[in-house]
Design an enzyme around this catalytic site. Sequence first.
Site, PDB file in Angstrom:
ATOM      1  N   ALA A 181     -26.200  24.878 -51.507  1.00  0.00           N
ATOM      2  CA  ALA A 181     -27.281  24.280 -50.713  1.00  0.00           C
ATOM      3  C   ALA A 181     -26.701  23.673 -49.441  1.00  0.00           C
ATOM      4  CB  ALA A 181     -27.998  23.211 -51.529  1.00  0.00           C
ATOM      5  N   LYS A 182     -27.604  23.372 -48.561  1.00  0.00           N
ATOM      6  CA  LYS A 182     -27.244  22.823 -47.260  1.00  0.00           C
ATOM      7  C   LYS A 182     -26.330  21.595 -47.368  1.00  0.00           C
ATOM      8  CE  LYS A 182     -29.763  21.581 -43.210  1.00  0.00           C
ATOM      9  NZ  LYS A 182     -30.215  22.001 -42.098  1.00  0.00           N
TER      10      LYS A 182
END
Length: 305
Positions: free
Chosen positions: A242-243
Amino acid sequence: MPTGRFAPSPSAPLHLGNLRTALLAWAAARSEGGRFLVRVEDLTTSPGDPRAAEVAEAQLADLAALGLDHDGAVVRQSERHDRYAAALADLGSAGLTYPCFCTRREIREASVAPHGPDVEGAYPGTCRSLTDDERREREASGRPPALRLRAGGATVTVEDELLGARTAIVDDLVLRRADGAVAYNLAVVVDDADQGVDRVVRGDDLWDTTPRQVLLQRLLGLPTPRYLHVPLVLGPSGERLAKRDGAVTLADRLALGEDVASVVGRLAWSAGLADDGERLTAADVAARFDVARLVRTPWVLTGTS
Ligand code: GLU
């Protein structure tokens, strides 16, 4: 001609895991002289949603930057509702669909009841055999129904080039949600068949959906492609990438001073197709693509990898 594809959902920029899957899908297709298609899976985004359109453009730009060229125009699911409606009509006229009025909560509650479904998480079948009166009563509530497949407890065996075979009971999956959105499982089957895709390379998070898709192919009289599900890239915590995991997009990596050849080399290395530190083009990866060399475990991205 062999045909592969990459089918991103325009919900967020592509991260290294998505880019690696795209690279492997492209290399698999090109390694056998095949076509490679790109399909934007914007099924659930509202028509003309500017954010989804922007994300899709950025995704396509990343694929191009990595050298993953595609054949023909990009297909968008948002423009293919007629095809999905036709498939739903075919299944409906074969008596293979029924309306389902259950809420998520009702399904959850029925699933934990002593006589719940055989398959964990599967639809317990509440609306499968409603009488006409019961159906009318539910219709009168005004809540629009979802449309489910009458799967009949079918058992389906699917094969994967890397993962081998698996057999699963398919439940009465949703084909069209109560809000009218066509389900991914239906759209992907219709799209792959229409586009002549005969080898699906995608993340192994979708392996669980494959029996459902193969059953739909059979019921719609469509061919089943070869499947190759590749391991995911995980963040340092072992969760899906994820980011928040740092430099996870192509733009992030370029901003760190890496170039495209080192990013492609690193992705190929993580998949078992390159030595550590090799700088490669996508074509180099296609030239050495070999299912037997692919790693079978996720790549856990740490600060140093
Ligand atoms: N759109 C799906 C995703 O981005 C991929 C679907 C597929 O490859 O079948 O996860």
